[in-house]
Design a protein around this motif. Structure first.
Motif, PDB file in Angstrom:
ATOM      1  N   MET A   1       0.843  -1.205   0.000  1.00 49.78           N
ATOM      2  CA  MET A   1       0.000   0.000   0.000  1.00 49.78           C
ATOM      3  C   MET A   1       0.868   1.241   0.000  1.00 49.78           C
ATOM      4  N   LYS A   2       0.436   2.224  -0.775  1.00 50.54           N
ATOM      5  CA  LYS A   2       1.200   3.468  -0.838  1.00 50.54           C
ATOM      6  C   LYS A   2       1.033   4.243   0.459  1.00 50.54           C
ATOM      7  N   LYS A   6      -4.047  10.927  -0.313  1.00 46.10           N
ATOM      8  CA  LYS A   6      -4.249  11.690  -1.528  1.00 46.10           C
ATOM      9  C   LYS A   6      -5.683  12.168  -1.588  1.00 46.10           C
ATOM     10  N   LYS A   8      -9.031  13.708  -2.939  1.00 48.58           N
ATOM     11  CA  LYS A   8      -9.662  13.608  -4.240  1.00 48.58           C
ATOM     12  C   LYS A   8      -9.161  14.717  -5.177  1.00 48.58           C
ATOM     13  N   GLY A   9      -8.786  14.339  -6.358  1.00 54.23           N
ATOM     14  CA  GLY A   9      -8.445  15.336  -7.349  1.00 54.23           C
ATOM     15  C   GLY A   9      -7.053  15.923  -7.205  1.00 54.23           C
ATOM     16  N   HIS A  10      -6.282  15.457  -6.233  1.00 52.61           N
ATOM     17  CA  HIS A  10      -4.916  15.955  -6.115  1.00 52.61           C
ATOM     18  C   HIS A  10      -3.969  14.799  -6.353  1.00 52.61           C
ATOM     19  N   ALA A  11      -2.931  15.058  -7.114  1.00 50.56           N
ATOM     20  CA  ALA A  11      -2.026  13.972  -7.451  1.00 50.56           C
ATOM     21  C   ALA A  11      -1.044  13.724  -6.321  1.00 50.56           C
ATOM     22  N   THR A  43     -12.299  15.603   2.218  1.00 53.66           N
ATOM     23  CA  THR A  43     -11.143  14.855   1.711  1.00 53.66           C
ATOM     24  C   THR A  43      -9.865  15.346   2.385  1.00 53.66           C
ATOM     25  N   ASN A  46      -9.872  14.149   6.171  1.00 54.68           N
ATOM     26  CA  ASN A  46      -9.563  12.728   6.282  1.00 54.68           C
ATOM     27  C   ASN A  46      -8.104  12.462   5.961  1.00 54.68           C
ATOM     28  N   ARG A  50      -5.429  10.844   8.461  1.00 55.88           N
ATOM     29  CA  ARG A  50      -4.636   9.649   8.136  1.00 55.88           C
ATOM     30  C   ARG A  50      -3.149   9.923   8.348  1.00 55.88           C
ATOM     31  N   ARG A  54      -0.771   7.774  10.665  1.00 57.16           N
ATOM     32  CA  ARG A  54       0.470   7.137  10.203  1.00 57.16           C
ATOM     33  C   ARG A  54       1.656   7.537  11.078  1.00 57.16           C
ATOM     34  N   THR A  74     -12.772   3.183   8.108  1.00 56.12           N
ATOM     35  CA  THR A  74     -11.822   2.043   8.132  1.00 56.12           C
ATOM     36  C   THR A  74     -10.592   2.278   9.019  1.00 56.12           C
TER      37      THR A  74
ATOM     38  N   ARG B 162      -1.710  12.182 -14.664  1.00 53.30           N
ATOM     39  CA  ARG B 162      -1.898  12.032 -13.216  1.00 53.30           C
ATOM     40  C   ARG B 162      -2.530  10.677 -12.966  1.00 53.30           C
ATOM     41  N   ASP B 164      -2.428   8.654 -10.602  1.00 54.84           N
ATOM     42  CA  ASP B 164      -2.967   8.332  -9.286  1.00 54.84           C
ATOM     43  C   ASP B 164      -4.413   8.777  -9.131  1.00 54.84           C
ATOM     44  N   ASP B 165      -4.826   9.726  -9.968  1.00 53.01           N
ATOM     45  CA  ASP B 165      -6.184  10.243  -9.830  1.00 53.01           C
ATOM     46  C   ASP B 165      -7.238   9.255 -10.281  1.00 53.01           C
ATOM     47  N   PRO B 235     -11.830  -4.420   6.798  1.00 48.94           N
ATOM     48  CA  PRO B 235     -10.983  -3.453   6.078  1.00 48.94           C
ATOM     49  C   PRO B 235     -10.233  -4.092   4.907  1.00 48.94           C
ATOM     50  N   GLU B 305     -12.927   7.022   0.231  1.00 47.03           N
ATOM     51  CA  GLU B 305     -12.145   7.458   1.389  1.00 47.03           C
ATOM     52  C   GLU B 305     -11.498   6.253   2.061  1.00 47.03           C
ATOM     53  N   SER B 306     -12.291   5.200   2.213  1.00 43.40           N
ATOM     54  CA  SER B 306     -11.808   4.032   2.938  1.00 43.40           C
ATOM     55  C   SER B 306     -10.673   3.348   2.204  1.00 43.40           C
ATOM     56  N   TYR B 309      -8.670   6.253  -2.265  1.00 47.77           N
ATOM     57  CA  TYR B 309      -8.688   6.591  -3.688  1.00 47.77           C
ATOM     58  C   TYR B 309      -7.741   5.737  -4.522  1.00 47.77           C
ATOM     59  N   ARG B 310      -7.404   4.576  -4.029  1.00 46.32           N
ATOM     60  CA  ARG B 310      -6.492   3.710  -4.782  1.00 46.32           C
ATOM     61  C   ARG B 310      -7.211   2.727  -5.686  1.00 46.32           C
TER      62      ARG B 310
END
Lengths: 276, 510, 408
Positions: A1-2, A6, A8-11, A43, A46, A50, A54, A74, B162, B164-165, B235, B305-306, B309-310
C-alpha cells in the motif's frame, strides 16, 4: 500500500491542511478553523487525519468539525482515541475497526456504518440509520436517535455489536437484525421506540426500558422475558453508559422489555421450490 | 349410479418433467449413477437401476455412466393441450395451491423469447477496407476497468499524466466474471473462478458473501462486492482487492434482496459472512443507507475514502426500463465503473415471478446506457460493464458493439465447470458440486480442473473475438465498443432496432 | 443554375454511367455518407514562399487512376496575405435564396468586412447544377452581447455558427471557415475542378488536395474533400472502421456531424484534440494512430506512461482501419501534417525539393516527381506523423522513434 494520502483530485500528498495539524508527542490536534479553505473539505480532513494516524498518534482531537463526512472510515488502530468537537457529517466511523471516537455534539446520519469493532460515543443525538450492519464494537448515544437504527446488525463468534441509546429510537429499530444487542433507555420521556420494531429480525436482542405494545412489533419479532444472562448484559451496558456519560441510569430490571426474534428462519416457509 | 367420491385427500402430485431411461442391455449395474444422483431420482431396485422420480435433468448420471447407457427424456405434455394455459402455468397453480408459497427458481429467466442478440448480425470488411488476420498480425483485446480522465491537461506543451487520480485495472480481455457469492456456490467453485481470473488476467466478482481467507491470494483479480447485506466487509475486503463494487441490483431479480437459506449457512459460510451458522443470510431489498442518488454518492465516497482513492469503485444495477437516466446519475455520483445486469442474468435463488417478468434485456440496456452517457458527454469517463445471459463469444462481441467496454459472464463460466443449467441452485443439491455446500457434493469439483476448463473456454472466446475484429478490419477492441454501425438488426420488430440505434439489415452506410 | 430536369447522362472514365443527381449545398435526400478510395497530395513552401495552384493540380491529376470523377478538391493556405487575420467563410449556395438566408443569419453575428463571388469557369464536362460559391471575410464581434449567454472563445463561437448553418440553414453549406485559407472542391475529376475554379489564378504557401473514388453516388459538392472547419483542412484516403466510436466522441464534445463521413469526424478530432485540448500536434497523431500495448510496454518509462494514458484517455479518438490523411492548418503557423494508420494500410510518401524549400506529401511518388523531378523522397512510418511548418521547415519527418521531441 502506498504511504501517501491523496485527497480527491490531487495527485500529491495534501499539504494545504498542514497548518491545522499540531502534533505534540503522540497527541494530535486538528483545528479546522485554521484551514485556509473554509469550511474544510472532508477529503482534506480525512487526509490530515490519516497523516496523524500514520505518525502513530494515540489521540487525535478535532476542533470545529462542521458536517465533514466519512471521518475515520476504516481506521484500524485499536488504541486510537479520536475526539470530535462540532458536528461530524454522515458515515462517521464507517467500517471502523478498533478506535474509539467520542463526539461532543450531535452526529448526523449513518454513524458507525458497517463497523467492525471500536467505540463511538455521542454526547448528543445521532440521527437516522445509526449502526447500520454493525458487526462488532459499541455505539453509545446519550440522547435520541432517528429512524432505522441498528438495521441488520449481526454477530459472529466473539464479535457482538452493542448499542445503547439514552433517549429514544424511531421506527424500524433493529430491522433485519441478525445479532448484537440494542438497549433503549428512553430517558427524557416520550415513547422509547416507534413502530415496526425488529421487523424481520432473526438474531440479536433489543432491550427497551418502558412499555412496548404488540402493535409496535414488526414481523418476526416477539416480546420475551429477560433471562438472568440478559439482566447481566443490561447491567453491564448500563455501567458502560454511566461511565461514558457520567449519567445516572435506572437499574430496575422490571422496567425492561426484551424483544427477540421469534425464529432464526423467519421466512423459511415462504418459498415454494417445486420444479414447475 | 354415480361412484362414491374418494374420501382421501388428493395431493395433486405433479407429473414428472424428466425421465432417466437406462439401457439395460448396456448397463453394468455399477450403480455410480444412483450414488451420484443428489436428487435421488434413481434407485437400485430388483437388481436394476430404475427412475424414482424427481429428475431435474442435471445430466450428472449421463456424464459419469461408464457404459454410456443413460438418456434423459423430457416427459411429453401430460395435460390436455391448451394454447394459453401452458403446462407450466397449470403446474405453477397446482404447486402454489398446495404450498401457498412464492415460487422460487434459479439461473436466468428461461422464457422462450429469442434473445435480441440472435437478431443482430455483425459486419465484416470487404474491398473498402482490409480485414486483418489475427493469427499473424496484432489484434488487441487489452481492456481497462475504471474511471478515465476525459482529457489530459497540457501545461507548456507538456502532457500531464496524473495516473494516481484515476485508478484503473488492466485486463487482457474485455471480460469479467460476475459476482457469485461463496454460499450460493461452493468453495471449490469460487476458487476455480478466482484461479481462472488470475490466469486470464481479468477480474472476478467476489459476490456479496465476503471473501474466504484462503482467497486473498487472488485479491489482485477480485472485485469485492458491497451489497445491502454487508457480509464480511472487513478493512482488507475493501483495501486489498482490485476494485470494489456496490451492488444495487441483479438482473435476475431487480428490486429484490438476497436470501441465502439457513441450511446453506455452514460453518465456513458463517465464518466468511460473519453470521451464526444456520441462520438465514438476508440482504435487504435496498441498501438502508441508500434511499436516493445522493446517498449512493455518499456510499461511493465513503468507499473511496476508505480505500484512499487507490481502487476503482463501481456500481452494479439491474437493467430496468429507465436504465439510461439511472446510469447517468450513477456516473455523476462518482462511480468509476458501472455494471448493467440484464434481464436474463443468472441467480442462485430468485422468486420466479421477478426472474421471469421484471427487467430489461441487456442488449437494449447497453445501447440505452451508451447512448445516454454519450448524449450527456459522460461516456468517456466511465467503464461500462454489462452482462446477463451472455452465452457465446458472439453475444459478447455484440454486447461490445452495442456499447459495453467489458462483458460480464457468470453462467457460462459455471457451465464450463460442469453446470447444465438445470435451474435447481436454490435447492442446494447441485450434483456437480457447484451450487451446493454439501461436502460430499462439493468434493466432486476439483478447482484445478474446473479452472483449467474456464480458462480454455474464455481464451477461445477471446480468440473468436479477435477473429471477428480482424474480419471487421479492426485491430483493437476499443474501436468496437459502441460501434453500432457495425451491427444490423434482422429481427421481427424494427422498433427494437430503432431504440438500440442499430440499422436494419439492408441499410448500408455509404 | 439549379435546374435538375434537363441533364445529360454523364459517364465516368470507364464509360460507367454516373447517377445524374448532383447536389451542391443541400444534402442529398437519404444521404448516409460515402465510402471509397482516394488520392491525396500536398505541398508546402517551408520558407513561407508562394506556390501556384497549377502545381498542386498537376500533382493530383497525375494520380488520375485513383479517382472516378465523383469528387475532387483543393485547399489553399496563406491565400489571403492582406486579410490573413480575418476569417474567410466560403459557402456553397444552391441559389440566391440560400445566400440570402445565410446573410440574414450572419447579420449581427459576424462583422462582415468584405464579400465576393468566387470565380467559376463553367465547363461542359461538369454537369449542372453548379453551386453559387461565395466568400465572406469577417471578424468575430467583440461585444459580449453577440455571443449569447455562454462565453465562448472566438473559435468556438465560429464553430457553433458554422455548424448551425450547415445543419439548419437550407440551401447553404459553409465549406471552409478558417483564417488565410479557402477550400475549392466539387463534383468532378481533379483536373475538372482545377479548371472550374481556375486554380492558376491563386497562389499560396501550402496546398492540400484530394481526388475521390467513391463506391457510391449521388455526388454532393459539399461532401467532397477537403473537409474543413475553422482553419483545419483534412484530406483522407481510406475508411475508418471505428467511425461509430469516433463519432460518439466528437458528438459528446458538441460537434454536429452533417456530412456523415469518417473524414468529417477526423476533422473534428483534430480540432478537439489540438485546438481545444491543447495536445501537441504529434501527440494528437499518436492518439489517432497509437502503438500497440506490446510496443508501449517496450518504451522507456516516461514515454510508456504517456503512451498508455493517451491510449486510455482518448480511446474513442483512436482511428482504426486503413487511412492516410493530410491535414493543414493556418493557425498559429501554416502547417502540414501527414499521418498513416498504425498498420500502414494506405500509402503515403513524403518528399523534399533539392533546395529544401518545398516539402511534399502524396499517395504516390509520381505526384511529387511530376513537379519536382529531383526531390528526395521517403516513406513516413506507420502511425508516425510527418509535420512541416512554414517558416520552420520539416519539424518531423515521420521516421523518428515515437515520442521523440515530445516533452515528457
Amino acid at each position: 500500500m502506498k504511504d501517501v494520502c491523496k485527497p480527491k483530485g490531487h495527485a500529491h500528498e495534501c499539504d494545504c491542511g498542514k497548518e491545522c495539524l499540531k502534533v505534540e508527542g503522540d497527541r494530535a490536534v486538528i483545528d479546522l478553523s485554521l484551514s485556509p479553505a473554509q469550511p474544510m473539505h472532508y477529503t482534506t480532513l480525512n487526509c490530515v487525519m490519516r497523516k496523524a494516524m500514520r505518525r502513530g498518534c494515540s489521540s487525535i482531537e478535532l476542533k470545529g468539525v462542521m458536517g465533514q463526512r466519512y471521518l475515520a472510515s476504516t481506521a484500524s488502530a485499536p488504541d486510537l482515541y479520536i475526539a470530535v468537537h462540532g458536528t461530524p457529517g454522515n458515515d462517521l466511523g464507517a467500517f471502523l475497526n478498533g478506535p474509539t471516537i467520542e463526539v461532543f455534539g450531535n452526529a448526523q446520519d449513518m454513524t458507525g456504518n458497517t463497523m467492525n469493532s471500536g467505540r463511538i460515543i455521542v454526547h448528543g443525538n445521532a440521527w437516522d440509520v445509526t449502526g447500520l450492519a454493525a458487526r462488532g464494537g459499541q455505539i453509545l448515544v446519550k440522547g435520541d436517535t432517528g429512524y432505522r437504527v441498528g438495521i441488520h446488525m449481526k454477530e459472529f463468534g466473539g464479535s457482538r455489536p452493542t448499542m445503547v441509546i439514552g433517549g429514544t429510537a424511531k421506527d424500524y429499530l433493529g430491522e433485519y437484525m441478525a445479532g448484537g444487542t440494542i438497549l433503549v433507555l428512553g430517558l427524557g420521556g416520550g415513547a422509547p421506540v416507534g413502530r415496526s420494531l425488529g421487523a424481520g429480525m432473526h438474531g440479536g436482542r433489543i432491550f427497551v426500558r418502558g412499555t412496548v405494545g404488540l402493535e409496535q412489533l414488526g414481523p418476526g419479532a416477539a416480546i420475551v422475558p429477560l433471562s438472568p444472562d440478559d439482566e447481566k448484559e443490561v447491567r453491564g451496558l448500563l455501567g458502560e453508559f454511566e461511565n461514558a456519560f457520567g449519567a445516572e441510569v435506572p437499574g430496575e430490571m422490571s422496567e425492561y422489555v426484551k424483544v427477540a426474534p421469534s425464529s432464526s428462519r423467519p421466512f423459511s416457509g415462504y418459498y415454494d421450490k417445486t420444479n414447475v | 349410479m354415480s361412484e362414491t367420491p374418494p374420501t382421501k385427500r388428493l395431493d395433486h402430485r405433479l407429473p414428472e418433467r424428466f425421465l432417466p431411461i437406462v439401457n439395460y442391455d448396456l448397463c453394468r449395474v455399477c450403480r455410480r449413477c444412483v450414488n451420484d444422483c443428489s436428487y435421488q431420482a434413481l434407485e437400485f431396485r430388483e437388481s436394476k437401476v430404475v427412475a424414482s422420480g424427481g429428475c431435474v435433468a442435471c445430466g450428472r448420471c449421463i456424464a459419469i455412466c461408464p457404459a454410456n447407457c443413460i438418456e434423459i427424456r423430457p416427459v411429453p405434455p401430460q395435460f390436455a393441450p391448451h394454447g394459453n394455459w401452458s403446462e407450466r402455468s397449470r403446474r405453477s397453480i397446482l404447486a402454489q395451491a398446495s404450498s401457498g408459497g412464492v415460487l422460487l427458481s434459479s439461473c436466468g429467466a428461461d422464457d422462450e423469447h429469442p434473445a435480441i442478440f440472435d437478431d443482430l448480425l455483425l459486419d465484416a470488411a470487404q474491398v473498402t477496407n482490409p480485414s486483418i488476420d489475427p493469427l499473424r498480425e496484432p489484434v488487441e483485446t487489452v481492456t481497462y476497468l475504471g474511471r478515465r480522465p476525459g482529457r489530459l491537461e497540457v501545461c507548456d506543451g507538456k502532457v500531464m499524466v496524473r495516473e494516481d487520480d484515476t485508478p484503473l485495472i488492466r485486463m487482457d480481455m474485455p471480460l469479467m466474471f460476475g459476482h457469485i457469492s461463496l454460499g450460493s456456490i461452493s468453495y471449490n467453485a469460487q476458487q476455480a473462478l478466482f484461479m481462472a481470473a488470475k490466469e486470464l488476467n481479468i477480474v472476478a466478482g467476489s459476490g456479496e458473501g465476503g471473501l474466504h481467507p484462503d482467497f486473498y491470494q487472488y485479491a489482485d483479480h477480485i472485485c469485492s462486492e458491497v451489497a445491502s447485506g454487508r457480509f464480511g466487509i472487513k478493512p482488507e475486503y475493501l483495501k486489498e482487492v482490485a476494485a470494489v463494487e456496490i451492488k444495487i441490483g441483479q438482473g435476475a431479480k431487480p428490486g429484490h434482496g438476497g436470501h441465502l437459506p439457513g441450511e446453506k449457512v455452514t460453518t465456513m459460510i458463517s465464518e466468511t459472512r460473519m453470521i451464526p451458522r444456520g441462520t438465514d443470510a438476508l440482504s435487504p431489498y435496498p441498501h438502508h443507507d441508500i434511499y436516493s442518488i445522493e446517498d449512493l454518492a455518499q456510499l461511493i465516497s465513503v468507499l473511496k475514502e476508505s480505500t484512499e482513492y487507490r481502487l476503482p469503485v463501481g456500481v452494479k444495477i439491474a437493467a430496468v426500463h429507465n436504465v439510461g437516466a439511472i446510469a447517468s446519475g450513477i456516473v455523476r455520483a462518482g462511480a468509476d465503473f458501472l455494471t448493467v445486469d440484464g434481464f436474463k442474468g443468472g441467480t442462485g435463488a430468485a422468486p420466479r415471478v421477478i426472474r421471469d417478468h421484471a427487467g430489461l434485456p441487456v442488449e437494449v440496456a447497453i445501447a440505452a446506457v451508451d447512448r445516454r452517457l454519450t448524449q450527456e458527454g459522460l461516456r468517456n469517463r466511465v467503464t461500462v460493464c454489462a452482462g446477463g445471459g451472455i452465452r457465446s463469444s458472439a453475444d459478447m462481441i455484440k454486447a461490445l458493439a452495442l456499447g459495453a467496454d467489458v462483458v460480464m459472464v457468470s453462467t457460462s463460466a459455471m457451465v464450463a465447470m460442469g453446470c447444465r443449467v438445470c435451474q435447481q441452485c436454490h435447492r442446494g443439491l447441485c450434483s456437480w458440486g457447484i451450487a451446493t455446500q454439501r461436502d460430499d457434493l462439493t468434493s466432486r469439483l476439483d478447482p484445478n480442473v474446473a479452472a483449467a476448463r474456464i480458462v480454455r473456454l474464455f481464451r477461445a472466446w477471446n480468440e473468436e473475438l479477435k477473429e471477428v475484429l480482424g474480419a471487421m478490419g479492426i485491430d483493437a477492441v476499443e474501436s468496437l465498443v459502441g460501434n453500432r454501425d457495425r451491427l444490423r438488426y434482422r429481427g421481427p420488430n424494427p422498433k427494437i432496432a430503432e431504440v438500440m440505434n442499430v440499422k436494419h439489415i439492408g441499410e448500408g452506410w455509404g | 443554375m439549379n435546374d435538375r430536369k434537363d441533364r445529360e447522362v454523364r459517364t465516368d472514365r470507364l464509360g460507367m454511367p454516373v447517377q445524374a443527381e448532383n447536389y451542391t449545398a443541400s444534402r442529398p435526400p437519404g444521404w448516409q455518407g460515402q465510402l471509397g478510395g482516394c488520392g491525396i497530395a500536398s505541398c508546402i513552401s517551408l520558407k513561407g514562399g508562394r506556390i501556384d495552384g497549377d502545381r498542386i493540380a498537376r500533382m493530383l491529376t497525375i494520380m488520375e487512376e485513383r479517382e472516378n470523377g465523383l469528387g475532387a478538391g483543393y485547399a489553399c493556405y496563406g491565400l489571403f496575405p492582406e486579410r490573413r487575420d480575418q476569417y474567410c467563410l466560403q459557402f456553397f449556395f444552391d441559389d440566391e435564396e440560400g445566400k440570402q438566408a445565410v446573410e440574414d443569419f450572419l447579420d449581427g453575428r459576424l462583422d462582415i468586412l468584405h464579400d465576393e463571388k468566387v470565380f467559376l469557369r463553367e465547363r461542359s464536362t461538369i454537369s449542372p447544377p453548379y453551386p453559387l460559391v461565395w466568400r465572406y471575410f469577417a471578424n468575430v464581434p467583440h461585444a459580449r452581447e453577440w455571443r449569447g449567454t455562454r462565453d465562448l472563445g472566438e473559435e468556438d463561437y465560429l464553430v457553433e455558427l458554422v455548424q448551425h448553418i450547415n445543419e439548419r440553414v437550407p440551401k447553404a453549406f459553409c465549406v471552409s471557415s478558417g483564417k488565410d485559407m479557402a477550400v475549392f472542391k466539387g463534383n468532378g475529376y481533379s483536373y475538372e475542378i482545377a479548371d472550374l475554379y481556375d486554380l492558376g489564378r491563386y497562389s499560396g504557401t501550402m496546398w492540400l488536395s484530394h481526388s475521390r473514388f467513391p463506391t457510391n453516388s449521388p455526388a454532393w459538392w459539399a461532401g467532397a474533400h477537403p473537409l474543413s472547419l475553422l482553419d483545419w483542412g483534412v484530406c483522407h484516403n481510406g475508411e475508418i472502421t471505428s467511425y461509430g466510436v469516433n463519432r460518439k466522441l466528437v458528438e459528446m464534445n458538441g460537434y454536429k456531424c452533417t456530412v456523415l463521413t469518417d473524414t468529417e469526424v477526423v476533422t473534428y478530432l483534430w480540432d478537439l484534440l489540438v485546438r481545444r485540448n491543447g495536445l501537441p500536434t504529434e501527440v494528437a497523431a499518436f492518439v489517432m494512430a497509437p502503438s500497440t500495448f506490446q510496443e508501449i510496454s517496450l518504451l522507456p518509462p516516461a514515454e510508456r506512461r504517456l503512451a498508455e494514458w493517451l491510449r486510455i484517455t482518448y480511446k474513442e479518438a483512436f482511428l482504426n482501419g486503413p487511412f492516410s490523411i493530410i491535414v493543414g492548418r493556418s493557425q498559429p503557423d501554416i502547417s502540414l501534417i501527414a499521418l498513416a494508420d498504425r498498420k500502414k494500410l494506405r500509402p503515403m510518401i513524403a518528399g523534399l525539393s533539392p533546395n529544401e524549400e518545398v516539402a511534399y506529401c502524396a499517395s504516390e511518388e509520381s505526384a511529387i516527381r511530376i513537379v519536382e523531378p529531383d526531390a528526395r523522397t521517403w516513406a513516413p512510418g506507420a502511425g508516425n506523423p510527418f509535420i512541416a511548418v512554414a517558416g520552420k521547415g520539416i519539424v518531423r519527418r515521420g521516421t523518428e522513434p515515437s515520442f521523440q521531441g515530445v516533452s515528457l
